[in-house]
Design an enzyme around this catalytic site. Structure first.
Site, PDB file in Angstrom:
ATOM      1  N   TYR A 130     -37.462 -10.247  31.605  1.00 15.72           N
ATOM      2  CA  TYR A 130     -36.511  -9.546  32.486  1.00 15.72           C
ATOM      3  C   TYR A 130     -36.963  -9.700  33.944  1.00 15.72           C
ATOM      4  O   TYR A 130     -36.145 -10.013  34.819  1.00 15.72           O
ATOM      5  CB  TYR A 130     -36.451  -8.064  32.090  1.00 15.72           C
ATOM      6  CG  TYR A 130     -35.508  -7.225  32.925  1.00 15.72           C
ATOM      7  CD1 TYR A 130     -34.154  -7.139  32.609  1.00 15.72           C
ATOM      8  CD2 TYR A 130     -35.968  -6.504  34.023  1.00 15.72           C
ATOM      9  CE1 TYR A 130     -33.289  -6.370  33.366  1.00 15.72           C
ATOM     10  CE2 TYR A 130     -35.102  -5.726  34.800  1.00 15.72           C
ATOM     11  CZ  TYR A 130     -33.770  -5.657  34.455  1.00 15.72           C
ATOM     12  OH  TYR A 130     -32.912  -4.894  35.217  1.00 15.72           O
ATOM     13  N   SER A 137     -33.243  -6.245  41.114  1.00 13.17           N
ATOM     14  CA  SER A 137     -34.006  -5.123  40.540  1.00 13.17           C
ATOM     15  C   SER A 137     -35.308  -4.979  41.314  1.00 13.17           C
ATOM     16  O   SER A 137     -35.752  -5.934  41.971  1.00 13.17           O
ATOM     17  CB  SER A 137     -34.319  -5.416  39.070  1.00 13.17           C
ATOM     18  OG  SER A 137     -35.244  -4.486  38.551  1.00 13.17           O
TER      19      SER A 137
HETATM   20  P1  NAP Z   1     -25.759  -1.004  30.996  1.00  7.65           P
HETATM   21  O1  NAP Z   1     -25.502   0.447  31.143  1.00  7.65           O
HETATM   22  O2  NAP Z   1     -26.405  -1.495  29.731  1.00  7.65           O
HETATM   23  O3  NAP Z   1     -24.368  -1.786  31.230  1.00  7.65           O
HETATM   24  C1  NAP Z   1     -24.322  -3.177  31.075  1.00  7.65           C
HETATM   25  C2  NAP Z   1     -22.892  -3.646  31.246  1.00  7.65           C
HETATM   26  O4  NAP Z   1     -22.868  -5.074  31.175  1.00  7.65           O
HETATM   27  C3  NAP Z   1     -21.956  -3.138  30.164  1.00  7.65           C
HETATM   28  O5  NAP Z   1     -20.678  -2.942  30.723  1.00  7.65           O
HETATM   29  C4  NAP Z   1     -21.935  -4.314  29.161  1.00  7.65           C
HETATM   30  O6  NAP Z   1     -20.751  -4.236  28.365  1.00  7.65           O
HETATM   31  C5  NAP Z   1     -21.952  -5.476  30.144  1.00  7.65           C
HETATM   32  N1  NAP Z   1     -22.460  -6.740  29.594  1.00  7.65           N
HETATM   33  C6  NAP Z   1     -23.657  -6.982  28.993  1.00  7.65           C
HETATM   34  N2  NAP Z   1     -23.731  -8.262  28.605  1.00  7.65           N
HETATM   35  C7  NAP Z   1     -22.562  -8.858  28.974  1.00  7.65           C
HETATM   36  C8  NAP Z   1     -22.023 -10.162  28.826  1.00  7.65           C
HETATM   37  N3  NAP Z   1     -22.723 -11.145  28.224  1.00  7.65           N
HETATM   38  N4  NAP Z   1     -20.794 -10.426  29.319  1.00  7.65           N
HETATM   39  C9  NAP Z   1     -20.075  -9.452  29.941  1.00  7.65           C
HETATM   40  N5  NAP Z   1     -20.537  -8.186  30.105  1.00  7.65           N
HETATM   41  C10 NAP Z   1     -21.757  -7.900  29.620  1.00  7.65           C
HETATM   42  O7  NAP Z   1     -26.696  -1.564  32.167  1.00  7.65           O
HETATM   43  P2  NAP Z   1     -26.970  -1.016  33.661  1.00  7.65           P
HETATM   44  O8  NAP Z   1     -28.234  -0.251  33.630  1.00  7.65           O
HETATM   45  O9  NAP Z   1     -25.748  -0.426  34.251  1.00  7.65           O
HETATM   46  O10 NAP Z   1     -27.321  -2.402  34.367  1.00  7.65           O
HETATM   47  C11 NAP Z   1     -26.399  -3.108  35.189  1.00  7.65           C
HETATM   48  C12 NAP Z   1     -27.189  -4.124  36.013  1.00  7.65           C
HETATM   49  O11 NAP Z   1     -28.142  -3.440  36.832  1.00  7.65           O
HETATM   50  C13 NAP Z   1     -27.997  -5.120  35.178  1.00  7.65           C
HETATM   51  O12 NAP Z   1     -27.983  -6.379  35.814  1.00  7.65           O
HETATM   52  C14 NAP Z   1     -29.391  -4.547  35.209  1.00  7.65           C
HETATM   53  O13 NAP Z   1     -30.379  -5.504  34.989  1.00  7.65           O
HETATM   54  C15 NAP Z   1     -29.420  -4.009  36.625  1.00  7.65           C
HETATM   55  N6  NAP Z   1     -30.446  -2.992  36.871  1.00  7.65           N
HETATM   56  C16 NAP Z   1     -30.458  -1.831  36.169  1.00  7.65           C
HETATM   57  C17 NAP Z   1     -31.420  -0.879  36.454  1.00  7.65           C
HETATM   58  C18 NAP Z   1     -31.471   0.435  35.761  1.00  7.65           C
HETATM   59  O14 NAP Z   1     -32.451   1.186  35.958  1.00  7.65           O
HETATM   60  N7  NAP Z   1     -30.490   0.807  34.958  1.00  7.65           N
HETATM   61  C19 NAP Z   1     -32.392  -1.140  37.438  1.00  7.65           C
HETATM   62  C20 NAP Z   1     -32.350  -2.344  38.117  1.00  7.65           C
HETATM   63  C21 NAP Z   1     -31.367  -3.271  37.840  1.00  7.65           C
HETATM   64  P3  NAP Z   1     -20.607  -5.044  26.943  1.00  7.65           P
HETATM   65  O15 NAP Z   1     -21.886  -4.776  26.179  1.00  7.65           O
HETATM   66  O16 NAP Z   1     -19.371  -4.469  26.305  1.00  7.65           O
HETATM   67  O17 NAP Z   1     -20.448  -6.478  27.289  1.00  7.65           O
END
Ligand code: NAP
Length: 255
Positions: free
Chosen positions: A159, A146
């Site tokens: 985080y 991130s």
């Molecule tokens: P999101 O839309 O909330 O999706 C998260 C995904 O992870 C979902 O499929 C969720 O499904 C799964 N998940 C969560 N906890 C889990 C667990 N314990 N075991 C298995 N699956 C799990 O999040 P996102 O924004 O796409 O983020 C994805 C990654 O990118 C993360 O690492 C986040 O920190 C990183 N990131 C995001 C951003 C941003 O702006 N969005 C920026 C930088 C980095 P279930 O709840 O069904 O398990």
């Protein structure tokens, strides 16, 4: 340069946390480059729906529901996948979570959950997958970091700590496993429009801040991480190792 450098034909990719958001965007991109896909999340219903979406486009896709923070579940799932589906050539450690609270009131159980979901998970899933990669002297691991791997913002210190940890875990994996022919890199997204940021997306003041703070003047979309993932999973990046690739609209290039 030939586009065959980017082909993932004959490769199988496991993307954790890929029922939606960035994980699903990355899975779509890897599939479009020719990879077979294993999707993962905890909720089997959402996971099944995501798999159906890819299957309807002709993708060879399987759904593997497990909790990435639970060692026994991880080991069982990876053992099952390797036996029943086949070897995993590309692992994307993407599953992650956010919890926002003033640091002085941040509950310990939430701190531990953030660390387990964002860092320990990558250690556990990589450990379960890596032995067969080492045996084959080939494999790609991509850890989702991130802009908070380097920066901090009010209310998300745990985080930020977890994302700094996964960035340096990425370098550590490269240092330990490059000698076995493995490439381990990270992708550091900026602000991306996903469910993780639902509360921020609903906040007009925060939206204005993101648009002003990001030199490109907008949020990123989940499918904008796909190109970086294909690059890091493919023969186009054979000598790229231990690198964190920022995909952030120049967020970290400006003060
Ligand atoms: P999101 O839309 O909330 O999706 C998260 C995904 O992870 C979902 O499929 C969720 O499904 C799964 N998940 C969560 N906890 C889990 C667990 N314990 N075991 C298995 N699956 C799990 O999040 P996102 O924004 O796409 O983020 C994805 C990654 O990118 C993360 O690492 C986040 O920190 C990183 N990131 C995001 C951003 C941003 O702006 N969005 C920026 C930088 C980095 P279930 O709840 O069904 O398990």
């Amino acid at each position: 340069m030939s586009l065959t450098l980017f082909s993932l034909s004959g490769k199988r990719a496991l993307v954790t946390g890929s029922s939606r958001g960035i994980g699903f965007g990355i899975a779509e991109a890897l599939a479009s480059a020719g990879a077979s896909i294993i999707l993962n999340a905890r909720d089997p219903v959402a996971l099944g729906a995501a798999a159906e979406t890819l299957a309807a486009r002709g993708v060879d896709v399987k759904a593997l529901a497990f909790d990435v923070t639970h060692e026994e579940s991880v080991n069982e799932a990876i053992e099952h996948a390797t036996r029943e589906i086949g070897p995993i050539n590309i692992l994307v450690n993407n599953a992650g979570m956010q919890h926002r609270a003033p640091l002085e009131d941040f509950p310990l159980d939430k701190f531990n959950q953030v660390m387990a979901t964002n860092v320990t998970s990558a250690f556990l899933v990589s450990k379960a997958v890596v032995k067969s990669m080492i045996e084959r002297r080939s494999g790609r691991i991509i850890n989702i970091c991130s802009v908070m791997s380097d920066l901090a913002r009010p209310s998300i210190a745990p985080y930020a700590a977890s994302k700094a940890a996964i960035a340096n875990l990425t370098r550590g994996m490269a240092v330990d496993w490059a000698k076995y022919g493995l490439n381990i890199n990270g992708i550091a997204p900026g602000y991306i429009r996903t469910e993780l940021n639902e509360a921020l997306l609903k906040n007009a003041e925060f939206n204005t801040w993101v648009e002003k703070r990001t030199p490109m003047g907008r949020w990123g979309e989940p499918d904008e991480l796909g190109g970086a993932a294909v690059f890091l999973a493919s023969a186009a990046s054979t000598f790229v190792n231990g690198h964190i690739l920022y995909v952030d609209g120049a967020f970290t290039a400006t003060v």
